[in-house]
Each structure stands twice: as structure tokens, then as C-alpha cells.
Design an enzyme around this catalytic site. Structure first.
Site, PDB file in Angstrom:
ATOM      1  N   SER A  69       0.830  -1.209   0.000  1.00 20.35           N
ATOM      2  CA  SER A  69       0.000   0.000   0.000  1.00 20.35           C
ATOM      3  C   SER A  69       0.867   1.263   0.000  1.00 20.35           C
ATOM      4  O   SER A  69       1.870   1.342   0.714  1.00 20.35           O
ATOM      5  CB  SER A  69      -0.897  -0.001   1.239  1.00 20.35           C
ATOM      6  OG  SER A  69      -1.618   1.196   1.310  1.00 20.35           O
ATOM      7  N   ASN A  83      -5.328  -1.409   7.734  1.00 24.96           N
ATOM      8  CA  ASN A  83      -4.001  -0.926   8.132  1.00 24.96           C
ATOM      9  C   ASN A  83      -4.070  -0.462   9.584  1.00 24.96           C
ATOM     10  O   ASN A  83      -4.423   0.681   9.858  1.00 24.96           O
ATOM     11  CB  ASN A  83      -3.591   0.221   7.197  1.00 24.96           C
ATOM     12  CG  ASN A  83      -2.326   0.919   7.639  1.00 24.96           C
ATOM     13  OD1 ASN A  83      -1.619   0.446   8.533  1.00 24.96           O
ATOM     14  ND2 ASN A  83      -2.028   2.049   7.008  1.00 24.96           N
ATOM     15  N   CYS A 130      -2.128   2.833  11.879  1.00 30.39           N
ATOM     16  CA  CYS A 130      -2.473   4.257  11.978  1.00 30.39           C
ATOM     17  C   CYS A 130      -2.502   4.679  13.448  1.00 30.39           C
ATOM     18  O   CYS A 130      -2.825   3.875  14.326  1.00 30.39           O
ATOM     19  CB  CYS A 130      -3.854   4.510  11.383  1.00 30.39           C
ATOM     20  SG  CYS A 130      -4.017   3.954   9.692  1.00 30.39           S
ATOM     21  N   LYS A 178      -3.144  -5.612   8.178  1.00 30.78           N
ATOM     22  CA  LYS A 178      -1.718  -5.298   8.056  1.00 30.78           C
ATOM     23  C   LYS A 178      -1.173  -4.809   9.385  1.00 30.78           C
ATOM     24  O   LYS A 178      -1.583  -3.768   9.900  1.00 30.78           O
ATOM     25  CB  LYS A 178      -1.505  -4.237   6.980  1.00 30.78           C
ATOM     26  CG  LYS A 178      -0.034  -3.934   6.749  1.00 30.78           C
ATOM     27  CD  LYS A 178       0.133  -3.074   5.542  1.00 30.78           C
ATOM     28  CE  LYS A 178       1.568  -2.695   5.321  1.00 30.78           C
ATOM     29  NZ  LYS A 178       1.673  -1.779   4.189  1.00 30.78           N
ATOM     30  N   ASN A 222       4.252  -3.493   8.279  1.00 37.44           N
ATOM     31  CA  ASN A 222       4.387  -2.110   7.843  1.00 37.44           C
ATOM     32  C   ASN A 222       5.837  -1.644   8.076  1.00 37.44           C
ATOM     33  O   ASN A 222       6.679  -2.421   8.528  1.00 37.44           O
ATOM     34  CB  ASN A 222       3.394  -1.235   8.626  1.00 37.44           C
ATOM     35  CG  ASN A 222       2.827  -0.130   7.755  1.00 37.44           C
ATOM     36  OD1 ASN A 222       3.588   0.604   7.131  1.00 37.44           O
ATOM     37  ND2 ASN A 222       1.515  -0.012   7.702  1.00 37.44           N
ATOM     38  N   GLY A 251      12.441  -0.867   2.891  1.00 35.52           N
ATOM     39  CA  GLY A 251      13.494  -1.251   1.950  1.00 35.52           C
ATOM     40  C   GLY A 251      14.353  -2.390   2.478  1.00 35.52           C
ATOM     41  O   GLY A 251      14.084  -2.943   3.558  1.00 35.52           O
ATOM     42  N   THR A 253       9.047  -0.309  -1.393  1.00 34.91           N
ATOM     43  CA  THR A 253      10.125   0.623  -1.725  1.00 34.91           C
ATOM     44  C   THR A 253      10.822   0.301  -3.050  1.00 34.91           C
ATOM     45  O   THR A 253      11.196   1.215  -3.792  1.00 34.91           O
ATOM     46  CB  THR A 253      11.151   0.622  -0.564  1.00 34.91           C
ATOM     47  OG1 THR A 253      10.452   0.994   0.630  1.00 34.91           O
ATOM     48  CG2 THR A 253      12.281   1.596  -0.799  1.00 34.91           C
TER      49      THR A 253
HETATM   50  C1  LIG Z   1       6.194   6.286   0.514  1.00 33.29           C
HETATM   51  C2  LIG Z   1       5.489   5.213   1.275  1.00 33.29           C
HETATM   52  C3  LIG Z   1       4.112   5.299   1.499  1.00 33.29           C
HETATM   53  C4  LIG Z   1       3.439   4.290   2.208  1.00 33.29           C
HETATM   54  N1  LIG Z   1       2.105   4.379   2.393  1.00 33.29           N
HETATM   55  C5  LIG Z   1       1.439   3.381   3.041  1.00 33.29           C
HETATM   56  C6  LIG Z   1       0.021   3.399   3.178  1.00 33.29           C
HETATM   57  O1  LIG Z   1      -0.675   4.313   2.704  1.00 33.29           O
HETATM   58  N2  LIG Z   1      -0.558   2.375   3.852  1.00 33.29           N
HETATM   59  C7  LIG Z   1       0.162   1.300   4.365  1.00 33.29           C
HETATM   60  O2  LIG Z   1      -0.425   0.373   4.938  1.00 33.29           O
HETATM   61  N3  LIG Z   1       1.514   1.248   4.223  1.00 33.29           N
HETATM   62  C8  LIG Z   1       2.145   2.246   3.581  1.00 33.29           C
HETATM   63  N4  LIG Z   1       3.514   2.177   3.418  1.00 33.29           N
HETATM   64  C9  LIG Z   1       4.245   0.999   3.944  1.00 33.29           C
HETATM   65  C10 LIG Z   1       4.443  -0.046   2.826  1.00 33.29           C
HETATM   66  O3  LIG Z   1       3.196  -0.479   2.326  1.00 33.29           O
HETATM   67  C11 LIG Z   1       5.255  -1.264   3.320  1.00 33.29           C
HETATM   68  O4  LIG Z   1       4.541  -1.901   4.348  1.00 33.29           O
HETATM   69  C12 LIG Z   1       6.634  -0.886   3.866  1.00 33.29           C
HETATM   70  O5  LIG Z   1       7.207   0.135   3.073  1.00 33.29           O
HETATM   71  C13 LIG Z   1       7.570  -2.092   3.918  1.00 33.29           C
HETATM   72  O6  LIG Z   1       7.734  -2.683   2.653  1.00 33.29           O
HETATM   73  P1  LIG Z   1       8.984  -2.330   1.668  1.00 33.29           P
HETATM   74  O7  LIG Z   1      10.233  -2.488   2.469  1.00 33.29           O
HETATM   75  O8  LIG Z   1       8.873  -3.282   0.520  1.00 33.29           O
HETATM   76  O9  LIG Z   1       8.794  -0.907   1.243  1.00 33.29           O
HETATM   77  C14 LIG Z   1       4.184   3.185   2.715  1.00 33.29           C
HETATM   78  C15 LIG Z   1       5.568   3.090   2.484  1.00 33.29           C
HETATM   79  C16 LIG Z   1       6.234   4.080   1.773  1.00 33.29           C
HETATM   80  C17 LIG Z   1       7.707   3.943   1.550  1.00 33.29           C
END
Ligand SMILES: Cc1cc2nc3c(=O)[nH]c(=O)nc-3n(C[C@H](O)[C@H](O)[C@H](O)COP(=O)(O)O)c2cc1C
Length: 307
Positions: free
Chosen positions: A28, A131, A134, A169, A196, A221, A270
């Protein structure tokens, strides 16, 4: 013969009543429908929307993004146009993509989650993802997901207001991921997404200020991959519903690691910012990888970790 290899490997996964052609979906907030012009999105298992709140809200003040070794910090703060406007103008953009749509649901109070679910009831989407990372403004702004009883109430309320499977989540910042995952399962969740981004802080020593406008932010990341893997493994021991792994995934091999640790599907966040094609490349590479790992069904890898 590559064609034969592809046909011989079953990539499909099941999350409750939700059946996906393959386990790969965006996390997300990290992939929008505007990228459909660039990326063959129809090859994904599903798409996940940015978190939707009941009321319109702007995000946090700038700076919202920061770099860290092998990771990224964000304090975007989840801007949302509100559930009603999302249903009118946002959801149709996702529906056009030709893959199951998972709508991410947020709230700053327990009731707000239910209001979003009510607004979405009767619209076309494959699943909801609650989610619970929050902040809960009714309880001093602490992450709602850190209160197991609140997770149970929020999820039960959403489940009661929807006909589609509900994913939950979880935040990684919990005393016990087991207890939170079990609360989600008890309340009727079809799967838990783990996890998250990790609460984090970047400091500018010169100015003695936090780098992000909001102060703290979420770390995501490759830096968080081993942390997320441990939480996925732990959550998978705690519940009987499927776990969706998320955190630092950027290659097909990473996907396989999450499956072995206990995930049934994965989300990629990411990595999309640097390489928008990463998810569809991974989907393409999974059959050959499965063959190398000696399985004809990707699900045969799930939870096969031993010590
Ligand atoms: C720019 C950005 C915006 C995000 N927005 C949301 C969001 O709106 N809702 C949510 O549940 N997680 C959000 N996340 C978290 C990601 O969905 C994910 O859980 C987290 O980045 C870990 O995964 P990754 O390492 O592959 O990025 C966001 C992450 C990033 C970097």
C-alpha cells in the site's frame, strides 16, 4: 524449454476466499494506477490501494522522504481524498487494471475504519486490508495496532460490514506480533500482512533537527528485510490463516525466502520507486526459480523453514 517450465509451475495462491494467479502485489502507498501505462500490471497477483480514510486529510509536512543505508524513511502521513471521493474517482482507476483490487482501509479512531468499510460496501473490490498501523487519536495517538483488544474490535467491525475477505496489516512495532496476529484471526481476518514500515528517526546534527518534517518516520526497503522475515516466521507460527510477507523485498529470491519463512503471498513497496518494473520482473522469474528450488507449486515452499 522455457515455455514448458512456465506451464509446469503453479504460482497461484489462496488467501481465504481470495484466489490470486501469483503471490506478488504492491505494498500500500507504493504503487498507483498511473503506472499502468508503464508496467504490465495485469501480470500481478493483485493491486493494493493507498490507505483510504473516511474523511479527506492532507499528509505530514515536508520533508516527507529520507535516505538511509539500504533503506528509505518516509513520513508521508497518508494523505487521502476520503472514502466517498475514493469510491467515486479513485476505485474505478484501480478496477480498470484487470487484477483483483485490495483496498487498504485506515482510521484515526475505531469508528473511522468501520465508516470506510461501510462506504466501500457494494462496490467492486476483491478484498480489504485493514491498516492497523495508523495512530489512534482517541488514545493519545499510539498505533492502534499496539492495542490487541482494539485490533480485535476494529477487525470484527470491518468483517461485519463487508462481504469480501479482510486482510489485516500489522505494525512491526509491537510487544508481541503473535498476539496481534491471533487477535486479527479471532476477529475473522482471512490473512495478516506482516509488516508495515519500522518507526525510525533521522537526525541532522548540524541543525540539531529531525530530518523529517514529522519528526519520526517509517523505515522500509532492504534494511528491514531480515526483521520482517523474523516477524513473518513468528506470525506464521501463531495463526492458521495465511501470512502476506512485506518488508524489503526486491528480487524473486527474496520472495522465495519469505515463502519459506511462512508467507503465502508477498507485497513489494520501496523497490518500486527505483524500479517500477520490479514486480512484473519477479513474476516472470518465479517459475524458473521454483524449478531451481525443486517445486512445481510455489505454495510447496510455504513454511518449509527448519533450523
Ligand atoms: C512512501 C510510502 C508510502 C506508504 N504508504 C502506506 C500506506 O498508505 N498504507 C500502508 O499500509 N503502508 C504504507 N507504506 C508501507 C508499505 O506499504 C510497506 O509496508 C513498507 O514500506 C515495507 O515494505 P517495503 O520495504 O517493501 O517498502 C508506505 C511506504 C512508503 C515507503
Amino acid at each position: 524449454m522455457p515455455g514448458l517450465v512456465d506451464a509446469a509451475v503453479d504460482l497461484s495462491v489462496r488467501l481465504g476466499d481470495l484466489v490470486l494467479a501469483n503471490p506478488v502485489m504492491p505494498a500500500s502507498g507504493c504503487f498507483g494506477p498511473e503506472l499502468a501505462d508503464l508496467v504490465p500490471v495485469h501480470r500481478l497477483g493483485a493491486v493494493v490501494t493507498k490507505t483510504v480514510f473516511a474523511e479527506p486529510r492532507s499528509g505530514n509536512r515536508s520533508h516527507r522522504l529520507g535516505e538511509s543505508a539500504h533503506g528509505m524513511l518516509n513520513s508521508v502521513g497518508i494523505p487521502s481524498r476520503g472514502a466517498r471521493e475514493f469510491v467515486r474517482s479513485g476505485l474505478p482507476e484501480y478496477q480498470r487494471l484487470g487484477v483483483p483490487v485490495v483496498v487498504s482501509v485506515g482510521g484515526l479512531s475505531e469508528r473511522e475504519y468501520w465508516e470506510v468499510a461501510e462506504e466501500l460496501a457494494g462496490t467492486e473490490h476483491a478484498a480489504l486490508e485493514v491498516n492497523v498501523s495508523c495512530p489512534n487519536l482517541e488514545h493519545g495517538g499510539a498505533t492502534l495496532g499496539s492495542d490487541v483488544a482494539a485490533v480485535r474490535r476494529v477487525v470484527a467491525g470491518v468483517v461485519a460490514r463487508t462481504e469480501v475477505p479482510v486482510l489485516v496489516k500489522l505494525s512491526p512495532d509491537l510487544a508481541s506480533i503473535d498476539a496481534a496476529a491471533r487477535a486479527a484471526e479471532d476477529a475473522g481476518a482471512a490473512a495478516v500482512t506482516v509488516c508495515n514500515s519500522f518507526p525510525s528517526l533521522a537526525v541532522a546534527a548540524e541543525t540539531r533537527r529531525a530530518t523529517l518534517g514529522n519528526g519520526t518516520g517509517g523505515l522500509s526497503g532492504p534494511a528491514i528485510k531480515p526483521l520482517a522475515l523474523r516477524l513473518v516466521w513468528q506470525a506464521a507460527q501463531a495463526v492458521t490463516i495465511p501470512v502476506v510477507g512485506c518488508g524489503g523485498i526486491s528480487t524473486a529470491h527474496d520472495v522465495a525466502e519469505f515463502l519459506v519463512a511462512g508467507a503465502s503471498a508477498v507485497q513489494i513497496g520501496t523497490a518500486n520507486f527505483a524500479r517500477p518494473f520490479v514486480m512484473t520482473e519477479i513474476v516472470r522469474e518465479l517459475p524458473a526459480l521454483a524449478e531451481r528450488l525443486g517445486v512445481t507449486r510455489l505454495t510447496d515452499l510455504v513454511g518449509t523453514l527448519s533450523f
